[in-house]
Design an enzyme around this catalytic site. Structure first.
Site, PDB file in Angstrom:
ATOM      1  CB  SER A   1      63.610  23.962  68.040  1.00  0.00           C
ATOM      2  OG  SER A   1      64.064  25.266  68.509  1.00  0.00           O
TER       3      SER A   1
ATOM      4  CE1 TYR B   1      59.721  26.540  65.493  1.00  0.00           C
ATOM      5  CE2 TYR B   1      61.218  26.932  67.287  1.00  0.00           C
ATOM      6  CZ  TYR B   1      61.030  26.575  65.829  1.00  0.00           C
ATOM      7  OH  TYR B   1      61.873  26.071  65.262  1.00  0.00           O
TER       8      TYR B   1
ATOM      9  CE  LYS C   1      60.323  23.039  65.250  1.00  0.00           C
ATOM     10  NZ  LYS C   1      60.516  22.469  63.770  1.00  0.00           N
TER      11      LYS C   1
END
Length: 338
Positions: free
Chosen positions: A125, A153, A157
């Site tokens: 991402s 998050y 990643k």
């Protein structure tokens, strides 16, 4: 050829599955079997294809059984999304880090037992990037921008990118990480992603529903259409290591666009009455997360693979409308422009 798509019941996963099945082959090989794992079953049209096998449950619970299977290729899309990870730290760790490690170890065990070395594409991402007080924040990030995630998050990643690179270095798999831009317009109900409003301010007005925008109109962000995202994942899979030309993580192409530009495009495509259904209602939690995201991105390495962003955001809206019209719920999804 046997492929695995984790997160295969989700929006991007299901679209990727449909595209692969329609192509019938990947990297010059015929697709004989497509295994879709997710916490929910895939859509009925995928289940109707005799090449598809669906497995329902968490990836963490399914990973041990994967050690006994030979997969030629894997698209690893399953993860908890940004907002969920901020609200539930343990969920993020289980769904993103623990599940990815379990999947990689299952593939490693099969390779060690004499199975094929699978090629794996990980959906990373743009959230791996963020401001760092020690360096000038470019805002628009490139393939060689130093990652500095500011959310759980994004951290997950980035850690998975590094794991996949190391498993590849050791010869356990042939991995590469495609850094997805925010995919919009997503259909259906809002999910827990902090970026979800980027779809909501288009999707809801087109359905005749008022939508709240939690950030200012001047906020800029890199976007990608669903079709371009899927094309990017496939192209990264099919690229040779020589074509990738270096580090195994790269940005997918982005259309860098402001919220104001998105709403201008909405008015261009659907009219001023539809645009008027978007109300600015600031949400400090969402706005704080988005403030630490890039305002745009470049993708020079993806461009060398033949990938390019959309020309304008209106094209992304038109793609969503065309998708809706081909779906059973077209009347409801496009109620605002009937």
């Amino acid at each position: 050829m046997k492929l695995l798509i984790t997160g295969g019941g989700g929006f991007v996963g299901a679209r990727l599955a449909r595209t692969l099945l329609a192509r019938g082959q990947l990297a010059g090989r015929t697709i004989d079997r497509l295994v879709l794992t997710d916490i929910t079953p895939p859509p009925a049209d995928l289940l109707a294809d005799t090449r598809v096998e669906a497995r329902t449950g968490t990836l963490l619970s399914q990973a041990p059984a994967l050690q006994g299977e030979d997969f030629d290729g894997v698209f690893h899309l399953a993860s908890a999304v940004s907002g969920e990870c901020e609200l539930d730290f343990e969920l993020g760790l289980r769904s993103n880090l623990d599940s990815t490690r379990a999947l990689l170890d299952a593939l490693r065990a099969r390779t060690a037992a004499g199975g094929p070395v699978p090629r794996l594409v990980f959906s990373s991402s743009v959230a791996v990037f963020g401001p760092d007080p020690a360096f000038a924040w470019p805002g628009i990030v490139a393939d060689d921008t130093l990652p500095a995630p500011q959310t759980s998050y994004g951290t997950h990643k980035l850690m998975c990118e590094y794991l996949i690179a190391d498993y590849t270095r050791k010869g356990f798999l042939d991995g590469r990480s495609a850094r997805l831009m925010t995919v919009t317009v997503r259909p259906g109900r809002p999910n827990g992603a902090a970026s979800g409003f980027f779809s909501g301010i288009i999707r809801e007005p087109l359905a005749g529903i008022v939508s709240a925008c939690p950030v200012d109109a001047g906020v800029s962000h890199p976007m990608s259409s669903p079709s371009q995202t899927v094309d990017g994942l496939i192209r990264v899979y099919e690229a040779t290591r020589e074509q990738l030309g270096g580090r195994l993580a790269l940005n997918l192409p982005a259309l860098n666009v402001r919220v104001a530009d998105m709403l201008d495009a909405l008015e261009e495509v659907a009219g001023s009455q539809v645009r008027a259904l978007v109300r600015f209602e600031r949400d400090e939690r969402i706005a704080g997360i988005v403030a630490n995201w890039p305002s745009g991105a470049t993708a020079a390495r993806a461009a060398r693979l033949g990938l390019a962003p959309c020309r304008q955001f209106a094209d992304i809206i038109r793609e969503y409308i065309a998708d809706c019209r081909a779906a059973p719920n077209a009347a409801q999804a496009l109620k605002g422009i009937q």
